[in-house]
Design an enzyme around this catalytic site. Structure first.
Site, PDB file in Angstrom:
ATOM      1  N   ASP A 240     -86.500  35.878 -33.095  1.00 47.35           N
ATOM      2  CA  ASP A 240     -85.356  35.797 -32.186  1.00 47.35           C
ATOM      3  C   ASP A 240     -85.459  34.690 -31.149  1.00 47.35           C
ATOM      4  OD1 ASP A 240     -87.448  37.331 -31.292  1.00 47.35           O
ATOM      5  OD2 ASP A 240     -86.222  39.016 -30.612  1.00 47.35           O
TER       6      ASP A 240
ATOM      7  N   HIS B  77     -85.619  34.823 -18.227  1.00 48.72           N
ATOM      8  CA  HIS B  77     -85.942  36.067 -17.532  1.00 48.72           C
ATOM      9  C   HIS B  77     -84.661  36.854 -17.278  1.00 48.72           C
ATOM     10  CE1 HIS B  77     -90.195  35.572 -16.597  1.00 48.72           C
ATOM     11  NE2 HIS B  77     -89.951  34.287 -16.437  1.00 48.72           N
TER      12      HIS B  77
ATOM     13  N   ALA C 124     -80.825  10.691 -20.967  1.00 50.84           N
ATOM     14  CA  ALA C 124     -81.969  11.011 -20.113  1.00 50.84           C
ATOM     15  C   ALA C 124     -81.573  11.965 -18.983  1.00 50.84           C
ATOM     16  CB  ALA C 124     -82.520   9.714 -19.530  1.00 50.84           C
TER      17      ALA C 124
ATOM     18  N   THR D 280     -76.641  23.054 -21.809  1.00 45.30           N
ATOM     19  CA  THR D 280     -76.416  24.498 -21.658  1.00 45.30           C
ATOM     20  C   THR D 280     -75.546  25.074 -22.780  1.00 45.30           C
ATOM     21  OG1 THR D 280     -74.494  24.051 -20.276  1.00 45.30           O
ATOM     22  CG2 THR D 280     -76.582  24.380 -19.130  1.00 45.30           C
ATOM     23  N   LYS D 281     -74.871  24.188 -23.539  1.00 45.41           N
ATOM     24  CA  LYS D 281     -73.976  24.651 -24.616  1.00 45.41           C
ATOM     25  C   LYS D 281     -74.248  23.839 -25.875  1.00 45.41           C
ATOM     26  CE  LYS D 281     -70.209  26.489 -21.920  1.00 45.41           C
ATOM     27  NZ  LYS D 281     -70.185  26.005 -20.526  1.00 45.41           N
TER      28      LYS D 281
HETATM   29  C1  LIG Z   1     -77.171   7.957 -23.232  1.00 47.23           C
HETATM   30  C2  LIG Z   1     -77.670   6.517 -23.311  1.00 47.23           C
HETATM   31  C3  LIG Z   1     -78.398   6.300 -24.637  1.00 47.23           C
HETATM   32  C4  LIG Z   1     -76.530   5.519 -23.174  1.00 47.23           C
HETATM   33  O1  LIG Z   1     -75.564   5.681 -24.172  1.00 47.23           O
HETATM   34  P1  LIG Z   1     -74.291   4.717 -24.192  1.00 47.23           P
HETATM   35  O2  LIG Z   1     -73.421   5.135 -25.318  1.00 47.23           O
HETATM   36  O3  LIG Z   1     -74.746   3.301 -24.175  1.00 47.23           O
HETATM   37  O4  LIG Z   1     -73.574   5.123 -22.834  1.00 47.23           O
HETATM   38  P2  LIG Z   1     -73.046   4.187 -21.659  1.00 47.23           P
HETATM   39  O5  LIG Z   1     -74.204   3.479 -21.026  1.00 47.23           O
HETATM   40  O6  LIG Z   1     -71.889   3.354 -22.176  1.00 47.23           O
HETATM   41  O7  LIG Z   1     -72.498   5.264 -20.621  1.00 47.23           O
HETATM   42  C5  LIG Z   1     -71.301   5.989 -20.802  1.00 47.23           C
HETATM   43  C6  LIG Z   1     -71.078   6.850 -19.574  1.00 47.23           C
HETATM   44  O8  LIG Z   1     -72.089   7.885 -19.566  1.00 47.23           O
HETATM   45  C7  LIG Z   1     -72.864   7.815 -18.357  1.00 47.23           C
HETATM   46  N1  LIG Z   1     -74.256   8.070 -18.718  1.00 47.23           N
HETATM   47  C8  LIG Z   1     -75.034   7.371 -19.583  1.00 47.23           C
HETATM   48  N2  LIG Z   1     -76.257   7.929 -19.657  1.00 47.23           N
HETATM   49  C9  LIG Z   1     -76.255   8.993 -18.830  1.00 47.23           C
HETATM   50  C10 LIG Z   1     -77.235   9.942 -18.474  1.00 47.23           C
HETATM   51  N3  LIG Z   1     -78.457   9.913 -19.032  1.00 47.23           N
HETATM   52  N4  LIG Z   1     -76.880  10.910 -17.599  1.00 47.23           N
HETATM   53  C11 LIG Z   1     -75.640  10.949 -17.046  1.00 47.23           C
HETATM   54  N5  LIG Z   1     -74.660  10.067 -17.347  1.00 47.23           N
HETATM   55  C12 LIG Z   1     -74.973   9.090 -18.222  1.00 47.23           C
HETATM   56  C13 LIG Z   1     -72.668   6.388 -17.850  1.00 47.23           C
HETATM   57  O9  LIG Z   1     -72.879   6.310 -16.447  1.00 47.23           O
HETATM   58  C14 LIG Z   1     -71.252   6.120 -18.252  1.00 47.23           C
HETATM   59  O10 LIG Z   1     -70.405   6.748 -17.318  1.00 47.23           O
HETATM   60  P3  LIG Z   1     -68.989   6.038 -16.844  1.00 47.23           P
HETATM   61  O11 LIG Z   1     -68.177   5.927 -18.127  1.00 47.23           O
HETATM   62  O12 LIG Z   1     -68.451   7.005 -15.856  1.00 47.23           O
HETATM   63  O13 LIG Z   1     -69.400   4.714 -16.313  1.00 47.23           O
HETATM   64  C15 LIG Z   1     -78.622   6.124 -22.142  1.00 47.23           C
HETATM   65  O14 LIG Z   1     -77.916   6.167 -20.902  1.00 47.23           O
HETATM   66  C16 LIG Z   1     -79.848   6.996 -22.020  1.00 47.23           C
HETATM   67  O15 LIG Z   1     -79.825   8.084 -21.418  1.00 47.23           O
HETATM   68  N6  LIG Z   1     -80.951   6.478 -22.589  1.00 47.23           N
HETATM   69  C17 LIG Z   1     -82.193   7.189 -22.685  1.00 47.23           C
HETATM   70  C18 LIG Z   1     -83.386   6.418 -22.136  1.00 47.23           C
HETATM   71  C19 LIG Z   1     -84.653   7.157 -22.407  1.00 47.23           C
HETATM   72  O16 LIG Z   1     -84.881   8.259 -21.914  1.00 47.23           O
HETATM   73  N7  LIG Z   1     -85.487   6.591 -23.227  1.00 47.23           N
HETATM   74  C20 LIG Z   1     -86.690   7.249 -23.678  1.00 47.23           C
HETATM   75  C21 LIG Z   1     -87.270   6.441 -24.769  1.00 47.23           C
HETATM   76  S1  LIG Z   1     -87.513   7.372 -26.259  1.00 47.23           S
END
Ligand SMILES: CC(C)(COP(=O)(O)OP(=O)(O)OC[C@H]1O[C@@H](n2cnc3c(N)ncnc32)[C@H](O)[C@@H]1OP(=O)(O)O)[C@@H](O)C(=O)NCCC(=O)NCCS
Length: 198
Positions: free
Chosen positions: A101, A123, A170, A175-176
């Site tokens: 589960d 919890h 990142a 949550t869904k």
């Molecule tokens: C999600 C991600 C891949 C970007 O994807 P993308 O399609 O290029 O998205 P964009 O940069 O065009 O962003 C689109 C919108 O989402 C928002 N956004 C992007 N990443 C976000 C995040 N992690 N959290 C919250 N908002 C986020 C942007 O601010 C943007 O908002 P806006 O339209 O209001 O300006 C990138 O932001 C990310 O999180 N990369 C991960 C980096 C990491 O942890 N690497 C580890 C290595 S394995």
């Protein structure tokens, strides 16, 4: 400095490119499979500094998968083939093979970056007159389907399924359920785009 830091040369992810790294992967796998209920394919790269413990469940990790430094894989957890769990991520599944589960199921070709947290139970806290620690847990499975990229510091709540081919940005708190081929981000995570431009 630990002997593994010296042998692996400071890499966060185990690899097989030198004899020291091969030795570390071999020993990491040996340490993990000494526990009953753990099955790890011989081609997996497991850091000797990962913590892999099935408790009352089972852990199985498929061919070509990697578990990095300081990662915890505990309880009832299945990881598919060619998937990676990077440094300091924590996966805690619950349940048993007979009663799965609180299973955590990670598919094939999944990338999970560092410092992610997946815990398949919450919890109970309905009664404010009783300490939360004595009210038990509600278990719900977590499923990450194939070909998903989970970026750094993502938290995935119990009961959630991340659909195939999705990207979780990142720092998100999921949550869904996330439908397949979504790009989702934020707290709580929302779909911001679909892969392929839809
Ligand atoms: C999600 C991600 C891949 C970007 O994807 P993308 O399609 O290029 O998205 P964009 O940069 O065009 O962003 C689109 C919108 O989402 C928002 N956004 C992007 N990443 C976000 C995040 N992690 N959290 C919250 N908002 C986020 C942007 O601010 C943007 O908002 P806006 O339209 O209001 O300006 C990138 O932001 C990310 O999180 N990369 C991960 C980096 C990491 O942890 N690497 C580890 C290595 S394995």
């Amino acid at each position: 400095m630990s002997i593994w830091n010296w042998l692996e040369g400071g890499y966060t992810m185990p690899d097989q490119s030198t004899w020291g790294r091969r030795l570390a992967c071999w020993w990491g796998r040996k340490l993990a499979v000494r526990r009953p209920g753990v099955s790890i394919h011989p081609t997996c790269r497991i850091s000797p500094e990962a913590r892999i413990a099935p408790r009352s469940g089972r852990i199985s990790i498929g061919a070509g998968s990697t578990v990095g430094l300081g990662a915890f894989v505990q309880g009832h957890v299945t990881i598919g083939e060619r998937s990676s769990v990077q440094a300091y991520s924590i996966l805690v599944g619950y349940g048993t093979a007979e009663k799965p589960d609180g299973l955590i199921r990670i598919g094939n070709d999944v990338r999970m970056a560092s410092h992610c947290m997946l815990i398949a139970g919450n919890h109970n806290f309905a009664d404010p007159a009783v300490p939360i620690r004595t009210q038990g847990l509600t278990l719900q499975p977590i499923v990450v389907e194939d070909d998903v990229w989970i970026a750094g510091r993502v938290n995935i709540m119990a009961g959630v399924t991340i659909g195939r081919g999705s990207v979780i940005g990142a720092g998100s708190v999921v949550t869904k359920d996330i439908p397949p081929y979504s790009i989702a981000a934020g707290v709580p995570a929302k779909v911001i785009k679909k892969r392929g431009g839809a």
